[in-house]
Scaffold this motif. Structure first.
Motif, PDB file in Angstrom:
ATOM      1  N   GLN A   1      47.526  87.630  58.969  1.00 37.27           N
ATOM      2  CA  GLN A   1      48.909  87.824  59.346  1.00 37.27           C
ATOM      3  C   GLN A   1      49.955  87.151  58.876  1.00 37.27           C
ATOM      4  O   GLN A   1      51.220  87.382  58.286  1.00 37.27           O
ATOM      5  CB  GLN A   1      49.222  87.653  61.095  1.00 37.27           C
ATOM      6  N   GLU A   2      49.716  85.641  58.652  1.00 37.38           N
ATOM      7  CA  GLU A   2      50.668  84.894  57.864  1.00 37.38           C
ATOM      8  C   GLU A   2      50.788  85.350  56.316  1.00 37.38           C
ATOM      9  O   GLU A   2      51.830  85.243  55.831  1.00 37.38           O
ATOM     10  CB  GLU A   2      50.019  83.360  58.065  1.00 37.38           C
ATOM     11  N   GLN A   3      49.803  85.674  55.831  1.00 38.74           N
ATOM     12  CA  GLN A   3      49.923  86.216  54.412  1.00 38.74           C
ATOM     13  C   GLN A   3      50.653  87.477  54.266  1.00 38.74           C
ATOM     14  O   GLN A   3      51.244  87.467  53.450  1.00 38.74           O
ATOM     15  CB  GLN A   3      48.551  86.335  53.623  1.00 38.74           C
ATOM     16  N   VAL A   4      50.438  88.057  55.228  1.00 37.79           N
ATOM     17  CA  VAL A   4      51.125  89.467  55.326  1.00 37.79           C
ATOM     18  C   VAL A   4      52.660  89.145  55.464  1.00 37.79           C
ATOM     19  O   VAL A   4      53.586  90.223  54.853  1.00 37.79           O
ATOM     20  CB  VAL A   4      50.523  90.623  56.360  1.00 37.79           C
ATOM     21  N   LEU A   5      53.041  88.300  56.655  1.00 33.39           N
ATOM     22  CA  LEU A   5      54.224  88.097  56.783  1.00 33.39           C
ATOM     23  C   LEU A   5      55.176  87.659  55.344  1.00 33.39           C
ATOM     24  O   LEU A   5      56.274  88.007  55.137  1.00 33.39           O
ATOM     25  CB  LEU A   5      54.509  87.029  57.523  1.00 33.39           C
ATOM     26  N   GLU A   6      54.489  86.781  54.443  1.00 36.11           N
ATOM     27  CA  GLU A   6      55.171  86.569  53.382  1.00 36.11           C
ATOM     28  C   GLU A   6      55.384  87.944  52.396  1.00 36.11           C
ATOM     29  O   GLU A   6      56.347  88.037  51.726  1.00 36.11           O
ATOM     30  CB  GLU A   6      54.402  85.514  52.441  1.00 36.11           C
ATOM     31  N   LEU A   7      54.374  88.737  52.432  1.00 31.79           N
ATOM     32  CA  LEU A   7      54.463  90.147  51.461  1.00 31.79           C
ATOM     33  C   LEU A   7      55.601  90.827  52.196  1.00 31.79           C
ATOM     34  O   LEU A   7      56.429  91.517  51.522  1.00 31.79           O
ATOM     35  CB  LEU A   7      53.484  90.761  51.731  1.00 31.79           C
ATOM     36  N   LEU A   8      55.640  90.705  53.598  1.00 26.48           N
ATOM     37  CA  LEU A   8      56.750  91.584  54.447  1.00 26.48           C
ATOM     38  C   LEU A   8      57.993  91.135  54.120  1.00 26.48           C
ATOM     39  O   LEU A   8      58.995  91.934  53.845  1.00 26.48           O
ATOM     40  CB  LEU A   8      56.280  91.654  55.727  1.00 26.48           C
ATOM     41  N   GLN A   9      58.251  89.922  53.842  1.00 23.98           N
ATOM     42  CA  GLN A   9      59.320  89.146  53.727  1.00 23.98           C
ATOM     43  C   GLN A   9      59.868  89.558  52.566  1.00 23.98           C
ATOM     44  O   GLN A   9      61.251  90.003  52.195  1.00 23.98           O
ATOM     45  CB  GLN A   9      59.459  87.663  53.835  1.00 23.98           C
TER      46      GLN A   9
ATOM     47  N   ASP B   1      57.636  86.866  64.941  1.00 25.55           N
ATOM     48  CA  ASP B   1      57.537  86.661  66.438  1.00 25.55           C
ATOM     49  C   ASP B   1      55.860  86.436  66.656  1.00 25.55           C
ATOM     50  O   ASP B   1      55.558  85.554  67.233  1.00 25.55           O
ATOM     51  CB  ASP B   1      58.123  87.212  67.271  1.00 25.55           C
ATOM     52  N   ARG B   2      55.257  87.596  66.306  1.00 25.88           N
ATOM     53  CA  ARG B   2      53.726  87.269  66.771  1.00 25.88           C
ATOM     54  C   ARG B   2      53.025  86.354  65.794  1.00 25.88           C
ATOM     55  O   ARG B   2      52.366  85.366  66.619  1.00 25.88           O
ATOM     56  CB  ARG B   2      53.190  88.831  66.046  1.00 25.88           C
ATOM     57  N   VAL B   3      53.488  85.894  64.721  1.00 29.41           N
ATOM     58  CA  VAL B   3      52.632  84.817  63.753  1.00 29.41           C
ATOM     59  C   VAL B   3      53.549  83.425  64.491  1.00 29.41           C
ATOM     60  O   VAL B   3      52.583  82.543  64.825  1.00 29.41           O
ATOM     61  CB  VAL B   3      53.291  84.952  62.334  1.00 29.41           C
ATOM     62  N   ARG B   4      54.385  83.419  65.055  1.00 32.26           N
ATOM     63  CA  ARG B   4      55.094  82.040  65.466  1.00 32.26           C
ATOM     64  C   ARG B   4      54.361  81.940  66.854  1.00 32.26           C
ATOM     65  O   ARG B   4      53.906  80.846  67.199  1.00 32.26           O
ATOM     66  CB  ARG B   4      56.608  82.225  65.667  1.00 32.26           C
TER      67      ARG B   4
ATOM     68  N   VAL C   1      44.289  97.178  50.591  1.00 31.67           N
ATOM     69  CA  VAL C   1      45.467  97.847  50.159  1.00 31.67           C
ATOM     70  C   VAL C   1      46.436  96.676  49.615  1.00 31.67           C
ATOM     71  O   VAL C   1      47.116  96.838  48.439  1.00 31.67           O
ATOM     72  CB  VAL C   1      46.510  98.661  51.346  1.00 31.67           C
ATOM     73  N   THR C   2      46.677  95.719  50.426  1.00 35.79           N
ATOM     74  CA  THR C   2      47.582  94.589  49.963  1.00 35.79           C
ATOM     75  C   THR C   2      47.094  93.755  48.619  1.00 35.79           C
ATOM     76  O   THR C   2      47.632  93.389  47.860  1.00 35.79           O
ATOM     77  CB  THR C   2      47.791  93.523  51.085  1.00 35.79           C
ATOM     78  N   ALA C   3      45.664  93.457  48.567  1.00 36.48           N
ATOM     79  CA  ALA C   3      44.895  93.009  47.490  1.00 36.48           C
ATOM     80  C   ALA C   3      45.352  93.917  46.250  1.00 36.48           C
ATOM     81  O   ALA C   3      45.421  93.287  45.175  1.00 36.48           O
ATOM     82  CB  ALA C   3      43.459  92.968  47.793  1.00 36.48           C
ATOM     83  N   VAL C   4      45.469  95.303  46.201  1.00 41.21           N
ATOM     84  CA  VAL C   4      45.451  96.005  45.020  1.00 41.21           C
ATOM     85  C   VAL C   4      47.022  96.382  44.630  1.00 41.21           C
ATOM     86  O   VAL C   4      47.417  96.206  43.634  1.00 41.21           O
ATOM     87  CB  VAL C   4      44.773  97.363  45.142  1.00 41.21           C
ATOM     88  N   HIS C   5      47.867  96.439  45.839  1.00 48.50           N
ATOM     89  CA  HIS C   5      49.021  96.954  45.857  1.00 48.50           C
ATOM     90  C   HIS C   5      50.310  96.023  46.173  1.00 48.50           C
ATOM     91  O   HIS C   5      51.499  96.433  46.112  1.00 48.50           O
ATOM     92  CB  HIS C   5      49.249  98.510  46.528  1.00 48.50           C
ATOM     93  N   GLY C   6      49.992  94.862  46.812  1.00 45.98           N
ATOM     94  CA  GLY C   6      50.729  94.111  47.582  1.00 45.98           C
ATOM     95  C   GLY C   6      51.337  94.975  48.795  1.00 45.98           C
ATOM     96  O   GLY C   6      50.526  95.747  49.323  1.00 45.98           O
TER      97      GLY C   6
END
Length: 178
Positions: free
Chosen positions: A88-96, A114-117, A55-60
């Motif tokens: 998770q680290e990549q998704v964190l950037e998208l979520l920000q 918090d999970r990533v940290r 999903v994130t590869a196609v739509h962010g």
């Protein structure tokens, strides 16, 4: 939050189903704590990660406009419980970015931050991550604890003491071993 109809509701079905399956598998694994139930839980986490990667590869990030609030919540759930730390680290950037654009909640961002940290060996910022040790359930170390509740309030989270009580009340600890 958006109350409009999502632009891609069809994307919502798989994450919602996988979130439900993960919650069921997690409840069974917590109760049984056997190899089979833990393997089923791992499988659901892997499926959730694979689905969210597509999903994130196609739509962010699948935000409120794209998949609605329930779909965005399910996407966050899958990211939060992924076993793939790099993802998770990549998704964190998208979520920000999604939070800045009003497409995701600050609460979700706080939990995933918090999970990533914690997984990276760093203190958490918002006090959302807990672990179990010989003393029971404990929050992982928090950076700058004097300002924790200020940061929590900025993210739409309740004061830490209230959250801590709720976590302890709802967390099933494994039986003590002799």
């Amino acid at each position: 939050m958006s109350t409009a109809r999502p632009t891609h509701p069809e994307i919502t079905h798989a994450p919602l189903d996988l979130k439900r399956k993960h919650q069921q598998a997690r409840a069974i694994a917590d109760l049984r704590n056997d190899d089979k139930s833990i393997a089923i839980l791992a499988w659901t986490e892997d499926r959730g990660t694979a689905t969210l990667k597509m999903v994130t590869a196609v739509h962010g990030w699948p935000g409120h406009t794209l998949v609605g609030e329930a779909g965005a919540d399910a996407a966050w759930w899958l990211a939060q419980h992924s076993d793939d730390q790099t993802f998770q680290e990549q998704v964190l950037e998208l979520l920000q970015e999604a939070v800045r654009g009003g497409e995701a909640t600050r609460r979700h961002l706080a939990f995933l931050t918090d999970r990533v940290r914690v997984r990276a060996g760093r203190p958490q910022l918002y006090g959302t991550a807990f672990g179990v040790d010989v003393n029971g359930i404990q929050a992982f170390d928090v950076e700058d604890p004097e300002h924790l509740n200020e940061r929590r309030a900025e993210m739409g989270l309740e004061p830490f003491d209230e959250f801590d009580k709720a976590v302890r009340l709802h967390t099933k600890l494994p039986p003590a071993t002799m």
